[in-house]
Design a protein around this motif. Structure first.
Motif, mmCIF file in Angstrom:
data_model
loop_
_atom_site.group_PDB
_atom_site.id
_atom_site.type_symbol
_atom_site.label_atom_id
_atom_site.label_comp_id
_atom_site.label_asym_id
_atom_site.label_seq_id
_atom_site.Cartn_x
_atom_site.Cartn_y
_atom_site.Cartn_z
ATOM 1 N N HIS A 228 0.857 -1.188 0.000
ATOM 2 C CA HIS A 228 0.000 0.000 0.000
ATOM 3 C C HIS A 228 0.887 1.230 0.000
ATOM 4 O O HIS A 228 1.715 1.411 0.898
ATOM 5 N N TYR A 249 -5.826 -2.388 5.958
ATOM 6 C CA TYR A 249 -5.823 -2.299 4.498
ATOM 7 C C TYR A 249 -6.032 -3.678 3.876
ATOM 8 O O TYR A 249 -6.773 -3.818 2.896
ATOM 9 N N SER A 252 -9.621 -4.543 4.058
ATOM 10 C CA SER A 252 -10.438 -3.826 3.074
ATOM 11 C C SER A 252 -10.325 -4.481 1.702
ATOM 12 O O SER A 252 -11.328 -4.584 0.978
ATOM 13 N N THR A 272 -13.974 -0.093 4.531
ATOM 14 C CA THR A 272 -13.253 1.062 3.999
ATOM 15 C C THR A 272 -12.018 1.325 4.850
ATOM 16 O O THR A 272 -12.110 1.398 6.079
ATOM 17 N N TYR A 273 -10.882 1.444 4.198
ATOM 18 C CA TYR A 273 -9.626 1.668 4.918
ATOM 19 C C TYR A 273 -9.395 3.160 5.140
ATOM 20 O O TYR A 273 -9.404 3.951 4.196
ATOM 21 N N ASP A 274 -9.169 3.537 6.386
ATOM 22 C CA ASP A 274 -8.879 4.925 6.755
ATOM 23 C C ASP A 274 -7.490 4.975 7.400
ATOM 24 O O ASP A 274 -7.321 4.568 8.558
ATOM 25 N N PRO A 275 -6.453 5.444 6.685
ATOM 26 C CA PRO A 275 -5.087 5.465 7.225
ATOM 27 C C PRO A 275 -4.927 6.248 8.515
ATOM 28 O O PRO A 275 -3.981 6.004 9.289
ATOM 29 N N SER A 276 -5.845 7.190 8.793
ATOM 30 C CA SER A 276 -5.698 8.043 9.983
ATOM 31 C C SER A 276 -5.870 7.269 11.286
ATOM 32 O O SER A 276 -5.521 7.774 12.355
ATOM 33 N N ILE A 277 -6.393 6.021 11.207
ATOM 34 C CA ILE A 277 -6.607 5.255 12.447
ATOM 35 C C ILE A 277 -5.290 4.835 13.094
ATOM 36 O O ILE A 277 -5.257 4.489 14.272
ATOM 37 N N HIS A 278 -4.188 4.886 12.331
ATOM 38 C CA HIS A 278 -2.922 4.367 12.854
ATOM 39 C C HIS A 278 -2.213 5.311 13.828
ATOM 40 O O HIS A 278 -1.444 4.860 14.675
#
Length: 330
Positions: A228, A249, A252, A272-278
């Motif tokens: 990714h 990811y 998803s 739905t993948y949200d990168p901000s969760i990391h």
């Protein structure tokens, strides 16, 4: 896996492209993995994830910005002599995505397949050259009558078979398959995949299979790496990855695979993948082995959560097994 011999190793491999106004695009960023002899390693991700760029660096179509690639224990990403490069070109081959663009329309199938044979001097005379080409055509499901034809006379699936025969002509050990079926009709895709699997068994080949079709990757691959935005985010044996995906990811991507059953397909929920969760601005991610052979890019907090999740799955599986055993006894 620990006792298997790696044929290829990628260590902190990166490829950066300079953009306008001194900006830098990190197409591949600090990627590391091994491919073991005789296996098919699947590399998946959406368009732009860096998977094809990784494959092209491995075979030296692109020069790496940083990191290294080793083939059979020898570093091949630095400067090589003419003889070393020639040897590498023989041992590593690549099958490209577009069977229409990868064949010279002005050449006959005989000359296309024999290019590598001629370059490496693998035939003693024209008669031996022709016999080798005929044998290769039969290996990929074509026949010797096809040798004197031109690429435009063949279907997409047949052209891809010609490309495979050309790659096999130099007797490689390792092949990079870059989206080898995505340009083909669905009815032809399975034929090409079955051919690749058959050749792997008979010729002891090792594959890197690059694709975005996770259903097909599951069918052909021994292990799978998920990319990714230039980073490898998860890697595990195929059965483990599809049964217990950990990175959001990966989840998803798997949630997007269609289900043959119409009722289940209607009930399928997309993730739905949200990168901000990391929260990686607070805690930098590391490449960590969550369980033996199952690697994930994650923070320390996420690593603890992933291990807890897998322990819970293992506990539930164990309880189901005990209940099943008791039911059989009764």
């Amino acid at each position: 896996m620990e006792n298997r011999e790696p044929i290829l190793e990628v260590t902190r491999l990166s490829k950066h492209f300079k953009l306008e106004k001194r900006a830098v695009y990190k197409a591949v960023d600090q990627v590391s993995f091994q491919i073991f002899k005789g296996e098919t390693f699947g590399l998946v991700g959406q368009s732009g994830s860096g998977k094809s760029t990784t494959g092209r660096m491995m075979i030296r179509l692109y020069d790496a910005t940083d990191g290294e690639v080793s083939f059979n224990g020898k570093v091949i990403s630095g400067k090589l002599s003419k003889e070393e490069r020639r040897h590498l070109n023989k041992k590593m081959q690549m099958i490209f995505q577009d069977p229409y663009a990868s064949l010279d329309p002005r050449m006959t199938v005989m000359d296309i397949i024999a290019e590598g044979i001629d370059y490496h001097g693998l035939a003693a005379n024209p008669s031996k050259r022709a016999e080798k080409v005929y044998a290769l055509l039969e290996t990929v499901g074509l026949n010797r009558e096809h040798a004197n034809r031109y690429p435009h006379e063949f279907s997409g699936g047949q052209r891809q078979r010609i490309g495979i025969a050309r790659a096999l002509a130099v007797e490689p050990e390792f092949m990079i398959l870059d989206e080898p079926i995505s340009a083909l009709d669905v009815s032809i895709q399975a034929q090409v995949i079955n051919l690749l699997k058959k050749m792997q068994r008979e010729l002891n080949l090792t594959y890197l299979f690059i694709a975005h079709d996770l259903a097909m990757v599951k069918y052909i691959s021994s292990r799978v790496g998920v990319m990714h935005k230039g980073r490898l985010v998860e890697l595990a044996e195929t059965k483990e990855l599809y049964a217990n995906p950990l990175h959001p990811y990966t989840k998803s991507l798997l949630s997007a695979i269609p289900v043959p059953d119409p009722l289940k397909e209607r009930a399928r929920k997309r993730i739905t993948y949200d990168p901000s969760i990391h929260k990686y601005d607070v805690e930098q991610p590391v490449w960590a082995e969550v369980t033996p052979g199952h690697w994930v890019l994650c923070s320390e907090r996420e690593l603890a959560q992933y291990r807890s999740d897998l322990a819970l799955v293992a506990s539930q599986t164990s309880k189901k097994g005990e209940q099943s055993g008791k039911s059989k006894e009764q």
